[in-house]
Design an enzyme around this catalytic site. Structure first.
Site, PDB file in Angstrom:
ATOM      1  N   ARG A   1      -7.685  63.735   6.249  1.00 18.82           N
ATOM      2  CA  ARG A   1      -6.746  64.636   5.588  1.00 18.82           C
ATOM      3  C   ARG A   1      -7.381  65.990   5.339  1.00 18.82           C
ATOM      4  O   ARG A   1      -8.526  66.080   4.949  1.00 18.82           O
ATOM      5  CB  ARG A   1      -6.288  64.022   4.264  1.00 18.82           C
ATOM      6  CG  ARG A   1      -5.085  63.113   4.437  1.00 18.82           C
ATOM      7  CD  ARG A   1      -4.793  62.309   3.216  1.00 18.82           C
ATOM      8  NE  ARG A   1      -4.725  63.105   1.987  1.00 18.82           N
ATOM      9  CZ  ARG A   1      -4.427  62.594   0.800  1.00 18.82           C
ATOM     10  NH1 ARG A   1      -4.163  61.299   0.700  1.00 18.82           N
ATOM     11  NH2 ARG A   1      -4.396  63.353  -0.257  1.00 18.82           N
TER      12      ARG A   1
ATOM     13  N   ARG B   1       2.720  62.166 -11.955  1.00 17.83           N
ATOM     14  CA  ARG B   1       1.420  62.805 -12.067  1.00 17.83           C
ATOM     15  C   ARG B   1       1.390  63.839 -13.173  1.00 17.83           C
ATOM     16  O   ARG B   1       0.362  64.454 -13.414  1.00 17.83           O
ATOM     17  CB  ARG B   1       1.111  63.518 -10.752  1.00 17.83           C
ATOM     18  CG  ARG B   1       0.146  62.772  -9.841  1.00 17.83           C
ATOM     19  CD  ARG B   1      -0.041  63.615  -8.589  1.00 17.83           C
ATOM     20  NE  ARG B   1      -1.264  63.344  -7.930  1.00 17.83           N
ATOM     21  CZ  ARG B   1      -1.379  62.560  -6.839  1.00 17.83           C
ATOM     22  NH1 ARG B   1      -0.328  61.951  -6.341  1.00 17.83           N
ATOM     23  NH2 ARG B   1      -2.542  62.398  -6.277  1.00 17.83           N
TER      24      ARG B   1
ATOM     25  N   LYS C   1      -5.538  53.917  -5.381  1.00 16.97           N
ATOM     26  CA  LYS C   1      -4.134  53.605  -5.617  1.00 16.97           C
ATOM     27  C   LYS C   1      -3.468  53.092  -4.340  1.00 16.97           C
ATOM     28  O   LYS C   1      -2.805  52.067  -4.335  1.00 16.97           O
ATOM     29  CB  LYS C   1      -3.369  54.843  -6.127  1.00 16.97           C
ATOM     30  CG  LYS C   1      -3.902  55.407  -7.440  1.00 16.97           C
ATOM     31  CD  LYS C   1      -3.119  56.641  -7.912  1.00 16.97           C
ATOM     32  CE  LYS C   1      -3.178  57.830  -6.980  1.00 16.97           C
ATOM     33  NZ  LYS C   1      -4.527  58.413  -6.811  1.00 16.97           N
TER      34      LYS C   1
ATOM     35  N   ARG D   1     -12.842  58.944   3.669  1.00 18.87           N
ATOM     36  CA  ARG D   1     -11.488  58.397   3.841  1.00 18.87           C
ATOM     37  C   ARG D   1     -10.922  58.733   5.216  1.00 18.87           C
ATOM     38  O   ARG D   1     -11.090  59.834   5.728  1.00 18.87           O
ATOM     39  CB  ARG D   1     -10.556  58.947   2.761  1.00 18.87           C
ATOM     40  CG  ARG D   1      -9.103  58.564   2.989  1.00 18.87           C
ATOM     41  CD  ARG D   1      -8.295  58.531   1.728  1.00 18.87           C
ATOM     42  NE  ARG D   1      -8.015  59.838   1.175  1.00 18.87           N
ATOM     43  CZ  ARG D   1      -7.311  60.018   0.056  1.00 18.87           C
ATOM     44  NH1 ARG D   1      -6.841  58.981  -0.626  1.00 18.87           N
ATOM     45  NH2 ARG D   1      -7.096  61.230  -0.392  1.00 18.87           N
TER      46      ARG D   1
ATOM     47  N   ARG E   1      -8.544  69.187  -6.918  1.00 22.75           N
ATOM     48  CA  ARG E   1      -7.650  68.052  -7.219  1.00 22.75           C
ATOM     49  C   ARG E   1      -8.133  67.295  -8.451  1.00 22.75           C
ATOM     50  O   ARG E   1      -7.330  66.844  -9.264  1.00 22.75           O
ATOM     51  CB  ARG E   1      -7.541  67.131  -6.004  1.00 22.75           C
ATOM     52  CG  ARG E   1      -6.641  67.735  -4.922  1.00 22.75           C
ATOM     53  CD  ARG E   1      -6.949  67.189  -3.547  1.00 22.75           C
ATOM     54  NE  ARG E   1      -6.629  65.783  -3.442  1.00 22.75           N
ATOM     55  CZ  ARG E   1      -7.180  64.966  -2.538  1.00 22.75           C
ATOM     56  NH1 ARG E   1      -8.059  65.429  -1.672  1.00 22.75           N
ATOM     57  NH2 ARG E   1      -6.838  63.710  -2.493  1.00 22.75           N
TER      58      ARG E   1
HETATM   59  P1  ADP Z   1      -5.906  56.987  -3.729  1.00 23.83           P
HETATM   60  O1  ADP Z   1      -4.642  56.471  -3.127  1.00 23.83           O
HETATM   61  O2  ADP Z   1      -6.033  56.647  -5.182  1.00 23.83           O
HETATM   62  O3  ADP Z   1      -6.159  58.432  -3.451  1.00 23.83           O
HETATM   63  P2  ADP Z   1      -7.238  55.428  -1.629  1.00 23.83           P
HETATM   64  O4  ADP Z   1      -6.656  54.062  -1.771  1.00 23.83           O
HETATM   65  O5  ADP Z   1      -6.799  56.273  -0.517  1.00 23.83           O
HETATM   66  O6  ADP Z   1      -7.109  56.210  -3.030  1.00 23.83           O
HETATM   67  O7  ADP Z   1      -8.829  55.281  -1.588  1.00 23.83           O
HETATM   68  C1  ADP Z   1      -9.675  56.405  -1.407  1.00 23.83           C
HETATM   69  C2  ADP Z   1     -10.809  56.056  -0.433  1.00 23.83           C
HETATM   70  O8  ADP Z   1     -11.695  55.094  -1.048  1.00 23.83           O
HETATM   71  C3  ADP Z   1     -10.343  55.403   0.856  1.00 23.83           C
HETATM   72  O9  ADP Z   1     -11.214  55.800   1.865  1.00 23.83           O
HETATM   73  C4  ADP Z   1     -10.459  53.899   0.577  1.00 23.83           C
HETATM   74  O10 ADP Z   1     -10.666  53.149   1.766  1.00 23.83           O
HETATM   75  C5  ADP Z   1     -11.691  53.858  -0.314  1.00 23.83           C
HETATM   76  N1  ADP Z   1     -11.628  52.794  -1.364  1.00 23.83           N
HETATM   77  C6  ADP Z   1     -10.528  52.370  -2.039  1.00 23.83           C
HETATM   78  N2  ADP Z   1     -10.864  51.421  -2.939  1.00 23.83           N
HETATM   79  C7  ADP Z   1     -12.210  51.242  -2.836  1.00 23.83           C
HETATM   80  C8  ADP Z   1     -13.162  50.386  -3.512  1.00 23.83           C
HETATM   81  N3  ADP Z   1     -12.787  49.537  -4.483  1.00 23.83           N
HETATM   82  N4  ADP Z   1     -14.450  50.495  -3.146  1.00 23.83           N
HETATM   83  C9  ADP Z   1     -14.845  51.373  -2.172  1.00 23.83           C
HETATM   84  N5  ADP Z   1     -14.007  52.189  -1.496  1.00 23.83           N
HETATM   85  C10 ADP Z   1     -12.697  52.130  -1.826  1.00 23.83           C
HETATM   86  P1  ADP Z   2      -4.491  61.374  -3.720  1.00 27.80           P
HETATM   87  O1  ADP Z   2      -5.248  60.694  -2.666  1.00 27.80           O
HETATM   88  O2  ADP Z   2      -5.155  62.584  -4.300  1.00 27.80           O
HETATM   89  O3  ADP Z   2      -4.011  60.470  -4.795  1.00 27.80           O
HETATM   90  P2  ADP Z   2      -1.817  61.806  -2.623  1.00 27.80           P
HETATM   91  O4  ADP Z   2      -1.748  61.385  -1.224  1.00 27.80           O
HETATM   92  O5  ADP Z   2      -1.203  60.947  -3.660  1.00 27.80           O
HETATM   93  O6  ADP Z   2      -3.337  62.093  -2.950  1.00 27.80           O
HETATM   94  O7  ADP Z   2      -1.239  63.268  -2.787  1.00 27.80           O
HETATM   95  C1  ADP Z   2      -1.634  64.316  -1.929  1.00 27.80           C
HETATM   96  C2  ADP Z   2      -1.057  65.637  -2.408  1.00 27.80           C
HETATM   97  O8  ADP Z   2       0.385  65.560  -2.416  1.00 27.80           O
HETATM   98  C3  ADP Z   2      -1.430  66.022  -3.836  1.00 27.80           C
HETATM   99  O9  ADP Z   2      -2.670  66.694  -3.917  1.00 27.80           O
HETATM  100  C4  ADP Z   2      -0.258  66.933  -4.207  1.00 27.80           C
HETATM  101  O10 ADP Z   2      -0.383  68.203  -3.592  1.00 27.80           O
HETATM  102  C5  ADP Z   2       0.916  66.213  -3.549  1.00 27.80           C
HETATM  103  N1  ADP Z   2       1.513  65.217  -4.443  1.00 27.80           N
HETATM  104  C6  ADP Z   2       1.558  63.871  -4.282  1.00 27.80           C
HETATM  105  N2  ADP Z   2       2.181  63.272  -5.299  1.00 27.80           N
HETATM  106  C7  ADP Z   2       2.556  64.270  -6.155  1.00 27.80           C
HETATM  107  C8  ADP Z   2       3.233  64.313  -7.399  1.00 27.80           C
HETATM  108  N3  ADP Z   2       3.660  63.184  -8.009  1.00 27.80           N
HETATM  109  N4  ADP Z   2       3.433  65.520  -7.980  1.00 27.80           N
HETATM  110  C9  ADP Z   2       3.021  66.645  -7.400  1.00 27.80           C
HETATM  111  N5  ADP Z   2       2.370  66.692  -6.224  1.00 27.80           N
HETATM  112  C10 ADP Z   2       2.141  65.511  -5.600  1.00 27.80           C
END
Ligand code: ADP
Ligand code: ADP
Ligand code: ZN
Length: 217
Positions: free
Chosen positions: A157, A89, A14, A124, A168
């Protein structure tokens, strides 16, 4: 005007895709994860409330997150649209968004199998300063350990460790997954196959958005 929601498991990509949409559509990325981590770092009231939940891999209570998003969406830079990354979420969060009177143009659901999620989150690296995300193998920064965008040091993280990732994912399946049907019922859902290279996913995301709003990008 383009109001977008990015939906998907933790690690689905995302944040990564939000950065690309930002560049193409010139609208802000609103990441509740980044807002919450900043609040924790600054020790604000909301940050203190959130910390135990975030560290345990659980969701922060709806009312805390809803309040943060409500405030953020009132800022001027959201007038021409925004990308919500990590919100809503839960179904009550989606309902709160509707009650705020926010119209959503598209919900992009990035689909990635759970096995892949483990590898993604394990590698990550995040910039706590500007929110950019990297992967040590699949999306590395130009200089190891340093953010391309702002030059700050990258970190791992605390919630990206295996036990917390499992929690999660469990919560994602029980609380967030129902939002797919919620938005399908409102004819907003666009599913994208996320288990492909970043560029391939971005191409599909942007083409879905351009088909909605050909004049904007
Ligand atoms: P989210 O915001 O949904 O938690 P991230 O964008 O942080 O996900 O991506 C999670 C991890 O996977 C990061 O280390 C990112 O660089 C990697 N990543 C994201 N998209 C891809 C992809 N299409 N292929 C491989 N690795 C990816
Ligand atoms: P991810 O990579 O899992 O998508 P985020 O960076 O979006 O992680 O979120 C990290 C943490 O912040 C979540 O595990 C949760 O504890 C909190 N969080 C983020 N967005 C929300 C939301 N919309 N509702 C509740 N908790 C949230
Ligand atoms: Zn940075």
């Amino acid at each position: 005007m383009m109001n977008i929601i990015l939906l998907g498991a933790p690690g689905a990509g995302k944040g990564t895709q939000a950065e690309k949409i930002c560049e193409s559509f010139h609208i802000p990325q609103i990441s509740t994860g980044n807002i919450i981590r900043a609040a924790m770092k600054n020790g604000t009231e909301a940050g203190k409330k959130a910390k135990a939940f975030v560290d345990a891999g659980q969701l922060v209570p709806d009312e805390v997150v809803i309040e943060m998003v409500d405030e953020r969406l009132k800022q001027d830079d959201c007038k021409n649209g925004f990308i919500l990354d990590g919100f809503p979420r839960t179904v009550p969060q989606a309902e709160a968004l509707e009650q705020m009177g926010v119209q959503i143009d598209a919900v992009i659901d990035i689909e990635v199998p759970d096995e892949v999620i483990m590898q993604r989150l394990g590698g990550r690296r995040c910039c706590l300063h500007c929110g950019a995300t990297y992967h040590i193998s699949w999306n590395p920064p130009k200089v190891e350990g340093v953010c391309d965008k702002c030059g700050e040091e990258l970190s791992i993280r605390k919630d990206d460790k295996p036990e917390t990732i499992a929690e999660r994912l469990r919560i994602y399946h029980s609380q967030t997954k129902p939002l797919e049907d919620y938005y399908k019922g409102r004819h907003k859902l666009h599913e994208v196959e996320g288990n492909r290279p970043v560029e391939a996913v971005t191409a599909d995301v942007l083409s879905a958005l351009r088909s909605l709003s050909p004049l904007e990008a």
